[in-house]
Write a protein that holds these residues in place. Sequence first.
Motif, PDB file in Angstrom:
ATOM      1  N   ASN A   1       1.793   1.696  -9.071  1.00 27.87           N
ATOM      2  CA  ASN A   1       1.036   2.879  -8.659  1.00 27.87           C
ATOM      3  C   ASN A   1       1.567   3.376  -7.332  1.00 27.87           C
ATOM      4  OD1 ASN A   1      -1.035   0.800 -10.091  1.00 27.87           O
ATOM      5  ND2 ASN A   1      -1.208   2.914 -10.815  1.00 27.87           N
ATOM      6  N   CYS A   2       2.298   4.440  -7.401  1.00 23.72           N
ATOM      7  CA  CYS A   2       3.009   4.961  -6.240  1.00 23.72           C
ATOM      8  C   CYS A   2       2.073   5.891  -5.481  1.00 23.72           C
ATOM      9  CB  CYS A   2       4.272   5.641  -6.740  1.00 23.72           C
ATOM     10  SG  CYS A   2       5.359   6.100  -5.427  1.00 23.72           S
ATOM     11  N   ALA A   3       2.264   7.197  -5.621  1.00 22.37           N
ATOM     12  CA  ALA A   3       1.316   8.104  -4.992  1.00 22.37           C
ATOM     13  C   ALA A   3       0.217   8.437  -5.998  1.00 22.37           C
ATOM     14  CB  ALA A   3       2.027   9.341  -4.482  1.00 22.37           C
TER      15      ALA A   3
ATOM     16  N   ASP B   1       8.741  13.510 -11.433  1.00 16.61           N
ATOM     17  CA  ASP B   1       9.222  12.342 -12.178  1.00 16.61           C
ATOM     18  C   ASP B   1      10.373  11.778 -11.356  1.00 16.61           C
ATOM     19  OD1 ASP B   1      10.233  10.469 -13.918  1.00 16.61           O
ATOM     20  OD2 ASP B   1      10.454  11.833 -15.617  1.00 16.61           O
ATOM     21  N   ASP B   2      10.093  10.675 -10.647  1.00 17.04           N
ATOM     22  CA  ASP B   2      11.036  10.208  -9.636  1.00 17.04           C
ATOM     23  C   ASP B   2      12.154   9.353 -10.208  1.00 17.04           C
ATOM     24  OD1 ASP B   2      12.448   9.422  -7.500  1.00 17.04           O
ATOM     25  OD2 ASP B   2      10.898   8.163  -6.613  1.00 17.04           O
ATOM     26  N   GLN B   3      13.168  10.033 -10.686  1.00 18.32           N
ATOM     27  CA  GLN B   3      14.429   9.369 -10.990  1.00 18.32           C
ATOM     28  C   GLN B   3      15.510  10.424 -10.839  1.00 18.32           C
ATOM     29  OE1 GLN B   3      14.426   6.916 -14.468  1.00 18.32           O
ATOM     30  NE2 GLN B   3      16.483   6.158 -14.110  1.00 18.32           N
TER      31      GLN B   3
ATOM     32  N   HIS C   1      -1.540   0.038  -4.660  1.00 17.87           N
ATOM     33  CA  HIS C   1      -0.653  -1.091  -4.353  1.00 17.87           C
ATOM     34  C   HIS C   1       0.498  -1.032  -5.346  1.00 17.87           C
ATOM     35  CE1 HIS C   1      -3.707  -2.460  -1.646  1.00 17.87           C
ATOM     36  NE2 HIS C   1      -4.601  -2.529  -2.607  1.00 17.87           N
ATOM     37  N   GLU C   2       1.623  -0.514  -4.889  1.00 13.48           N
ATOM     38  CA  GLU C   2       2.679  -0.137  -5.822  1.00 13.48           C
ATOM     39  C   GLU C   2       3.371  -1.333  -6.476  1.00 13.48           C
ATOM     40  OE1 GLU C   2       6.055   1.950  -4.206  1.00 13.48           O
ATOM     41  OE2 GLU C   2       6.340   3.063  -6.063  1.00 13.48           O
ATOM     42  N   TYR C   3       3.814  -2.266  -5.662  1.00 13.43           N
ATOM     43  CA  TYR C   3       4.536  -3.418  -6.221  1.00 13.43           C
ATOM     44  C   TYR C   3       4.438  -4.581  -5.244  1.00 13.43           C
ATOM     45  CZ  TYR C   3       8.571  -2.105  -3.243  1.00 13.43           C
ATOM     46  OH  TYR C   3       9.404  -1.806  -2.197  1.00 13.43           O
TER      47      TYR C   3
ATOM     48  N   PRO D   1      13.002  12.730   2.248  1.00 14.85           N
ATOM     49  CA  PRO D   1      11.565  13.032   2.211  1.00 14.85           C
ATOM     50  C   PRO D   1      10.939  12.435   0.957  1.00 14.85           C
ATOM     51  CG  PRO D   1      12.862  14.989   1.645  1.00 14.85           C
ATOM     52  CD  PRO D   1      13.830  13.943   2.128  1.00 14.85           C
ATOM     53  N   ASP D   2       9.728  11.909   1.081  1.00 14.50           N
ATOM     54  CA  ASP D   2       9.122  11.188  -0.041  1.00 14.50           C
ATOM     55  C   ASP D   2       7.681  11.654  -0.228  1.00 14.50           C
ATOM     56  OD1 ASP D   2       7.980   9.314  -1.766  1.00 14.50           O
ATOM     57  OD2 ASP D   2       9.143   7.650  -1.009  1.00 14.50           O
ATOM     58  N   ASN D   3       6.773  11.162   0.594  1.00 20.11           N
ATOM     59  CA  ASN D   3       5.375  11.587   0.469  1.00 20.11           C
ATOM     60  C   ASN D   3       5.093  12.735   1.422  1.00 20.11           C
ATOM     61  OD1 ASN D   3       4.744   8.129   0.184  1.00 20.11           O
ATOM     62  ND2 ASN D   3       4.727   9.587  -1.496  1.00 20.11           N
TER      63      ASN D   3
ATOM     64  N   ASN E   1       0.835  -1.203   0.000  1.00 21.24           N
ATOM     65  CA  ASN E   1       0.000   0.000   0.000  1.00 21.24           C
ATOM     66  C   ASN E   1       0.874   1.258   0.000  1.00 21.24           C
ATOM     67  OD1 ASN E   1      -1.194  -1.220   3.228  1.00 21.24           O
ATOM     68  ND2 ASN E   1       0.822  -0.406   2.744  1.00 21.24           N
ATOM     69  N   ASP E   2       0.504   2.207  -0.857  1.00 19.15           N
ATOM     70  CA  ASP E   2       1.282   3.450  -0.989  1.00 19.15           C
ATOM     71  C   ASP E   2       0.340   4.646  -0.817  1.00 19.15           C
ATOM     72  OD1 ASP E   2       2.894   5.655  -2.075  1.00 19.15           O
ATOM     73  OD2 ASP E   2       4.284   4.113  -2.732  1.00 19.15           O
ATOM     74  N   TYR E   3      -0.127   5.245  -1.913  1.00 17.98           N
ATOM     75  CA  TYR E   3      -1.019   6.409  -1.806  1.00 17.98           C
ATOM     76  C   TYR E   3      -2.314   6.051  -1.069  1.00 17.98           C
ATOM     77  CZ  TYR E   3      -4.214  10.125  -3.041  1.00 17.98           C
ATOM     78  OH  TYR E   3      -5.132  11.137  -2.967  1.00 17.98           O
TER      79      TYR E   3
ATOM     80  N   HIS F   1       5.726   8.790 -12.905  1.00 14.28           N
ATOM     81  CA  HIS F   1       4.891   9.656 -12.087  1.00 14.28           C
ATOM     82  C   HIS F   1       4.916   9.206 -10.634  1.00 14.28           C
ATOM     83  CE1 HIS F   1       2.615  12.081 -15.039  1.00 14.28           C
ATOM     84  NE2 HIS F   1       2.727  11.043 -15.852  1.00 14.28           N
ATOM     85  N   GLU F   2       5.377  10.102  -9.765  1.00  9.77           N
ATOM     86  CA  GLU F   2       5.306   9.806  -8.335  1.00  9.77           C
ATOM     87  C   GLU F   2       3.883   9.990  -7.832  1.00  9.77           C
ATOM     88  OE1 GLU F   2       7.510   8.720  -6.211  1.00  9.77           O
ATOM     89  OE2 GLU F   2       6.378   8.998  -4.356  1.00  9.77           O
ATOM     90  N   GLY F   3       3.317  11.150  -8.099  1.00 14.33           N
ATOM     91  CA  GLY F   3       1.983  11.443  -7.595  1.00 14.33           C
ATOM     92  C   GLY F   3       1.291  12.420  -8.522  1.00 14.33           C
TER      93      GLY F   3
ATOM     94  N   ASP G   1      16.935  16.271  -7.866  1.00 16.93           N
ATOM     95  CA  ASP G   1      17.323  15.149  -7.011  1.00 16.93           C
ATOM     96  C   ASP G   1      16.107  14.274  -6.687  1.00 16.93           C
ATOM     97  OD1 ASP G   1      19.938  15.955  -7.028  1.00 16.93           O
ATOM     98  OD2 ASP G   1      19.846  16.969  -5.089  1.00 16.93           O
ATOM     99  N   ARG G   2      15.567  13.630  -7.704  1.00 14.39           N
ATOM    100  CA  ARG G   2      14.453  12.684  -7.573  1.00 14.39           C
ATOM    101  C   ARG G   2      13.194  13.336  -6.987  1.00 14.39           C
ATOM    102  NH1 ARG G   2      15.651   7.469  -4.513  1.00 14.39           N
ATOM    103  NH2 ARG G   2      13.523   7.197  -5.213  1.00 14.39           N
ATOM    104  N   PRO G   3      12.407  13.984  -7.816  1.00 11.97           N
ATOM    105  CA  PRO G   3      11.162  14.591  -7.314  1.00 11.97           C
ATOM    106  C   PRO G   3      10.117  13.535  -6.955  1.00 11.97           C
ATOM    107  CG  PRO G   3      11.850  15.553  -9.419  1.00 11.97           C
ATOM    108  CD  PRO G   3      12.645  14.299  -9.225  1.00 11.97           C
ATOM    109  N   GLU G   4       9.750  13.520  -5.687  1.00  7.61           N
ATOM    110  CA  GLU G   4       8.711  12.583  -5.224  1.00  7.61           C
ATOM    111  C   GLU G   4       7.397  13.359  -5.135  1.00  7.61           C
ATOM    112  OE1 GLU G   4       9.283   9.171  -4.218  1.00  7.61           O
ATOM    113  OE2 GLU G   4      11.385   9.079  -3.648  1.00  7.61           O
ATOM    114  N   ASP G   5       6.704  13.281  -3.995  1.00 12.89           N
ATOM    115  CA  ASP G   5       5.429  13.983  -3.893  1.00 12.89           C
ATOM    116  C   ASP G   5       5.607  15.485  -4.086  1.00 12.89           C
ATOM    117  OD1 ASP G   5       3.624  11.977  -3.505  1.00 12.89           O
ATOM    118  OD2 ASP G   5       3.056  12.575  -1.478  1.00 12.89           O
TER     119      ASP G   5
ATOM    120  N   GLU H   1       1.412   6.122 -12.271  1.00 11.86           N
ATOM    121  CA  GLU H   1       2.250   4.984 -12.656  1.00 11.86           C
ATOM    122  C   GLU H   1       3.711   5.408 -12.589  1.00 11.86           C
ATOM    123  OE1 GLU H   1      -0.527   2.285 -15.487  1.00 11.86           O
ATOM    124  OE2 GLU H   1       0.591   3.849 -16.546  1.00 11.86           O
ATOM    125  N   GLU H   2       4.466   4.756 -11.691  1.00 12.00           N
ATOM    126  CA  GLU H   2       5.855   5.175 -11.495  1.00 12.00           C
ATOM    127  C   GLU H   2       6.827   4.272 -12.267  1.00 12.00           C
ATOM    128  OE1 GLU H   2       7.452   5.080  -7.521  1.00 12.00           O
ATOM    129  OE2 GLU H   2       8.868   6.683  -7.912  1.00 12.00           O
ATOM    130  N   ASN H   3       7.415   3.287 -11.625  1.00  7.88           N
ATOM    131  CA  ASN H   3       8.494   2.518 -12.262  1.00  7.88           C
ATOM    132  C   ASN H   3       7.970   1.418 -13.186  1.00  7.88           C
ATOM    133  OD1 ASN H   3      10.994   3.737 -11.143  1.00  7.88           O
ATOM    134  ND2 ASN H   3       9.988   3.230  -9.220  1.00  7.88           N
TER     135      ASN H   3
HETATM  136 FE1  FEO Z   1       7.263   4.979  -5.333  1.00 10.84          FE
HETATM  137 FE2  FEO Z   1       9.148   7.432  -5.756  1.00 10.84          FE
HETATM  138  O1  FEO Z   1       8.272   6.343  -4.591  1.00 10.84           O
END
Ligand code: FEO
Length: 659
Positions: A245-247, A358-360, A151-153, A535-537, A127-129, A339-341, A443-447, A260-262
């Motif tokens: 599906n991340c955030a 864009d989380d990379q 449910h991300e992975y 920091p992430d979400n 579970n994520d978002y 897409h992070e969120g 530097d890896r944009p998350e939420d 949809e992230e990775n």
């Molecule tokens: Fe699924 Fe970038 O955290």
Amino acid sequence: MTQQDRTLPKSAAYELSEDTPSNPSIRHTLGDVVAARLGRRDFVKAALATTAMAALAPTAFRAAEAAAPSFSFTEIEHGVDQTHHVAPGYDADVLIRWGDPVAGDAPAFDPMNQTTDAQARQFGYNNDYIGFVGLPFGSDNPDHGLLCVNHEYTSAEVMFPNYDTDRTPDEARKIVDIEMAAHGGSVIEIRKDAAGKWQVMPNSKYARRITAKSPMTLSGPAAGHDRLKTSYDATGRICYGTLNNCAGGITPWGTYLMAEENFHGYFRNKDALENHPEKINYERYGVGGEWYIWGQFEDRFDLGKEPNEANKFGWVVEVDITDPSSTPVKRTALGRFKHEGAESIVNRDGRVVVYMGDDQRFDYLYKYVSNGRFDPNNRRANMTLLDDGTLFVAKFNDDGTLDWLPLVYGSGPLTDANGFSSQADVMIETRRAADLLEATPMDRPEDVQPNTVTNKVYVQLTNNSKREPDQINGPNPRAKNSFGQIVEITPGDGDDHGSAASTWDFLVICGDPNDPASGAKWNAAISANGWFGSPDNAATDYQGRLWITTDQGSNWPKTGTADGIWAMETEGDLRGAGRMFFRVPVGAEMCGPRFTPDDKTLFVAVQHPATDGVEDFPGFERESTFEDPATRWPDFSDAMPPRPSVVAITKKDGGTIGS
Ligand code: FEO
Ligand code: CA
Ligand code: CA
């Protein structure tokens, strides 16, 4: 089948992937950085060395004497152990776990006898978002509503018994099918009981599981394009399932956005594309990561058999949760990337703005601005707002301004000369288009969390160990950045999110405030446990206060604490001071913070307990398996593996969270 034919542990795959930037256009700009600004406020007093930011002392943004905190809870301590911890005076109750029923007819969870059919009706993995929508629809009911959970992975090594043994192709296929059913999202109906405890409503007419096989459609500029057509879809407008599906977000009209992230890790056989027109596109996203072996059993995940399938992923999916039979729609106008969120805000002129990371490592920050205006009385019209608008990518300037550059076919370099023949091409290859516009590598944009009370926007930049000293830039001021930073964006005129101009500043630069080499920047009043890394979400409560969760992975020994959630002052004399509120069990990451509209419940998602960084967990110091996990949270039963779960946090006296 051998171990190699199965999958990498996902935690290892993630870190490996994130350590491998795929942006070929990152520039080295040491000369420019000498004059870079570090932020307005008192931060500019910091001595700026001409080399790495490590030379910065951990000075404070501003003195904090006589400051009045808006948070009054007693913070918990940094640490790591097998269970969760919450601030004194609060309850943290497990609401739903991996395997618990979602559909009314779902069987009870039996970890030793998992089936695809059961999993497709039970709560999925990791579970994520978390989104909350009050019932009845359109209300702000804080005591009864729908919870939308991504449910991300899947973490196969702790999901399946005897995972590390050889198996027949049929046995492997069964695991693949269960993994697909454990991906996606869940919609559950929840209600507070008379004792003030949240309960999942059985047999809800809104209950729904979305999986990696659920039928979906594509809409917007890329829908119907040849590059989305496959052997099973001559229209380029349909697809099956959603991945990683991340955030996500809840739109102002109450739909559920799944980011949809990775997606790249689900495809195999990239060597088959050596001379294929999608080769450059796919390389930019790392498609063909082979984290999963699904492509051995399902042609669409084999790039040699379905070379266009990967173009059906990397989007934001919109789900109409009022009707569990509705078909989710991938909104291609919001671009295709990791897409992070997708958190949105209604602009002052009624246009809807969606902020997205864009989380990379070295990838970009985006926003989408709708052409149409949100109409609170016309839900049907709102349902097309995400099909017609402009996607922008962020270019940060060292003088504290920020330009949002439109990704529009035919403008600037986005022309046929550079391989773009339509807006569909620009959306399918969003990253390459943004490269050409010279967006700022982050530097890896998350939420990316807009604050609907203050109109400011908070960008969680989690870390970037690959940034070299000559690659630092304004909002990414440290080389070998292990701890991340939070950037605050103020829209044009203070509240015009549709504007192409904004300004930016740091909220905090993360890391140990007591270690001068860390380059950390916090309020001088930072408490012993109020600092964090990665920091992430993020969420804002309904008073406009910011709450931040972390995802350190195997980096956690650098802070000495498991991941958690911190309350963060963003205004007043204590701006940049944190306070630790909740901590996850070992190996987990903290996801999904979401408040109810009365701020009396905070839902959080404990993702992948027992997996990440457990090799450094004192007394355990090995990789977890189903039989031998670092923790059996939350059941602590020998018959149960660790289970990702949603936790509902409430104050024992019924008061406001963090009050
Ligand atoms: Fe699924 Fe970038 O955290
Ligand atoms: Ca995340
Ligand atoms: Ca994460």
